[in-house]
Design an enzyme around this catalytic site. Structure first.
Site, PDB file in Angstrom:
ATOM      1  N   GLY A  66       0.765  -1.233   0.000  1.00 26.54           N
ATOM      2  CA  GLY A  66       0.000   0.000   0.000  1.00 26.54           C
ATOM      3  C   GLY A  66       0.793   1.279   0.000  1.00 26.54           C
ATOM      4  CB  THR A  84       4.822   1.054   3.235  1.00 31.60           C
ATOM      5  OG1 THR A  84       4.029   1.234   4.403  1.00 31.60           O
ATOM      6  CG2 THR A  84       6.295   1.037   3.612  1.00 31.60           C
ATOM      7  CE  LYS A 122       8.832  14.772  52.530  1.00 33.26           C
ATOM      8  NZ  LYS A 122       9.083  15.563  53.753  1.00 33.26           N
ATOM      9  CG  HIS A 123       6.407  10.061  52.324  1.00 33.86           C
ATOM     10  ND1 HIS A 123       7.438   9.613  51.518  1.00 33.86           N
ATOM     11  CD2 HIS A 123       7.003  10.618  53.406  1.00 33.86           C
ATOM     12  CE1 HIS A 123       8.599   9.880  52.102  1.00 33.86           C
ATOM     13  NE2 HIS A 123       8.368  10.503  53.241  1.00 33.86           N
ATOM     14  CG  ASN A 126      -9.281   4.721  59.411  1.00 30.56           C
ATOM     15  OD1 ASN A 126     -10.147   4.375  58.632  1.00 30.56           O
ATOM     16  ND2 ASN A 126      -8.910   3.969  60.448  1.00 30.56           N
ATOM     17  NE  ARG A 154     -13.033   6.594  60.177  1.00 29.41           N
ATOM     18  CZ  ARG A 154     -12.521   6.626  58.937  1.00 29.41           C
ATOM     19  NH1 ARG A 154     -12.154   7.778  58.431  1.00 29.41           N
ATOM     20  NH2 ARG A 154     -12.396   5.534  58.235  1.00 29.41           N
ATOM     21  CG  HIS A 199      -7.042   0.801  51.596  1.00 33.69           C
ATOM     22  ND1 HIS A 199      -8.332   0.588  51.158  1.00 33.69           N
ATOM     23  CD2 HIS A 199      -7.110   0.916  52.946  1.00 33.69           C
ATOM     24  CE1 HIS A 199      -9.143   0.554  52.222  1.00 33.69           C
ATOM     25  NE2 HIS A 199      -8.416   0.762  53.304  1.00 33.69           N
TER      26      HIS A 199
END
Length: 538
Positions: A47, A49, A289-290, A432, A452, A538
């Site tokens: 084609g 190419t 942070k983290h 939490n 918590r 989490h």
């Protein structure tokens, strides 16, 4: 039934005599074709190419000339033919295969240079269903897989970035490739078709609203090999999934050294959080942070928002990541560089701000080109031993929720705004999570505690520390709103927040002891609303 190998050993060196070139991405293909011709390689092509190579004045044979069959069905059928796949799959040292090639006039193909229809690009641009389906490549993956399977004799290249290595090998070894090179290219080829099919299968699941498909594939393209992972003894790479959502993966690094694994993780967390605050409403800044925020604030200017975010926990902010929801300006940049910071990310950066940040050459500065849509659909994934947890992105927004006042006292207008502000942040804090907020500023953040109650107390203690540092008579938790990302299972967590000075509470609700918690709020004249939506992280 498994196919049994004849155990014919692979040759170390294979001479490239015939090459098949069929590419959608034509980057450097003419240069490659010209170099192959100089090495005496016969070119086969398809084609567009084939047309491009011929127009460059290079000798090329169209695949239809060897299949004796024209391209049909808008190019859907052109290479799915024994004369192509036989040439790719034939084991050259197998007498039966050689006889089949002679009997059917099949010519061996020693090199295949193939890349695929731009399905990922079409999907990212939001192409309609028929257009997206039409850009699913069939012949390309079939030829890549055939070539890669027969890597004992066939060299397969799927990435223009590998053309220089291929040519160097051919030019230094008299037109031959080594078995080790063919193995590596074959491994990359199968990874390419796997990633391609992963994008297609995930698009189908999304388009057809299949929430949990029976097979789930996740693929990516290596953006950069990292020095190490979370820790120096872990290897790591940064992969792009092709999603065009603005963020750390698509951002431009304007200055600074390569981002580390942890930098990328923290920067993503920061930018996703700050995107919760629409720039047209107010400037906003988040300091991470983290992967947890240590300060978030809005302000009348970006500079004011930054100062208010920093005031929440200036100790933790040291060495953190700063995300902004508006273009970084010179005034804000001047203030930020006073603090040791790892990364700054913003939708854009003024030239003046770039010059100011340049005074800190190790500070990474990222321009994301926009903000991610917090309501956008998508998936997130996490590995576990022997498995993969996949879920839809948490795109819940507090503005879209039906907030229910459950106490005798309804919140004031200001308390309600502070509640919403705090709940937006709770969505991005490790569980939490407890967040105190007042007047568009975090007063204290408690993250990642098993209890918590502990989160509430830690956040309150941070608020007291910040108040002392600022010379305030009392912490900002006095008269604040407090948010919990999940329900209060007992009244003790709420009582800890009330003891810190909170006067309004926002939480999902849904505990068996909701009434006990409501009664405790009423006993202290505290307003409380339920959102009905949890934001565990989490």
């Amino acid at each position: 039934m498994a196919v049994v190998s004849k155990k014919i050993p692979a040759p170390d060196k294979v001479r490239i005599r015939t090459a098949l070139l069929s590419v959608s991405d034509k980057t450097d293909i003419i240069e490659l074709a010209g170099a192959l011709v100089k090495l005496g390689v016969k070119l086969l092509s398809t084609g567009g190419t084939s047309k491009a190579i011929a127009e460059a004045g290079l000798p090329v044979t169209d695949v239809s000339d060897i299949t004796k069959f024209p391209e049909i069905m808008d190019g859907r059928v052109k290479t799915l033919h024994p004369n192509v796949h036989g040439g790719l799959l034939a084991i050259r040292d197998d007498a039966e295969h050689q006889e089949a090639m002679r009997a059917h006039g099949i010519e061996g193909i020693d090199l295949s240079v193939i890349n695929l229809y731009p399905f990922e690009e079409v999907r990212a641009k939001g192409g309609d269903y028929p257009t997206t389906v039409e850009n699913i490549d069939i012949g390309g993956p079939a030829m890549i897989r055939a070539s890669a399977k027969n890597h004992a004799y066939v060299t397969v290249v799927t990435d223009p970035s590998d053309y220089p290595e291929l040519l160097e090998a051919l030019q230094t070894d008299d037109g031959h490739t080594s078995y080790a090179l063919r193995q590596r290219f074959a491994a990359k080829a199968y990874a390419r078709t796997a990633a391609y099919d992963a994008v297609i299968s995930n698009w189908f699941a999304e388009a057809l609203s299949i929430e949990t498909p029976h097979y789930r594939a996740i693929g990516g393209t290596l953006k950069e090999k990292m020095r190490y992972g979370e820790n120096p003894h872990q290897s790591a790479g940064f992969y792009l999934t092709g999603e065009k959502r603005p963020g750390v993966a698509t951002a431009t690094l304007l200055q600074g050294k390569q981002l580390s694994y942890n930098n990328i993780n923290d920067t993503d967390a920061a930018y996703e959080l700050v995107a919760e605050f629409l720039p047209e409403n107010a400037p906003a800044v988040a300091i991470i942070k983290h992967a947890n925020p240590c300060g978030v604030a809005t302000g009348s200017t970006l500079l004011e928002a930054y100062k208010r975010a920093l005031a929440c926990d200036p100790v933790s902010a040291f060495g953190g990541v700063i995300a902004l929801n508006q273009t970084l300006d010179a005034e804000t940049a001047e203030e930020i560089i006073q603090l040791f910071t790892e990364v700054i990310i913003a939708p854009d950066v003024t030239e003046e701000a770039k010059a100011i940040v340049a005074r800190k050459p190790n500070l990474r500065l990222l321009s994301a080109g926009g903000l991610p849509d917090p309501r956008a659909a998508g998936i997130t994934a996490k590995t576990v031993s022997g498995g993969l947890l996949v879920q839809s992105r948490d795109n819940g927004m507090v503005e879209d929720l039906d907030l229910k006042v459950v106490t005798k006292r309804a919140p004031t207008a200001q308390e309600l705004e502070d509640m919403k502000f705090a709940f937006k942040i709770a969505k991005h804090v490790k569980s939490n999570a407890v967040i105190y907020a007042k007047d568009g500023q975090t007063a204290g953040i408690g993250a990642g505690q098993m209890s918590r109650v502990d989160s509430a107390r830690i956040a309150a203690q941070k608020a007291e520390d910040a108040a002392k540092a600022m010379g305030l008579a009392e912490p900002l938790t006095k008269g604040s709103a407090v948010a919990s990302e999940a329900f209060y299972p007992f009244a003790d967590g709420l009582l800890a927040a009330i003891a810190a000075g909170a006067t309004a509470v926002i939480q999902p609700g849904g505990s068996m002891r909701d009434q006990d918690v409501i009664d405790a709020a009423d006993a202290h004249n505290v307003a409380m609303v339920f959102t009905g939506m949890r934001h565990f992280r989490h």
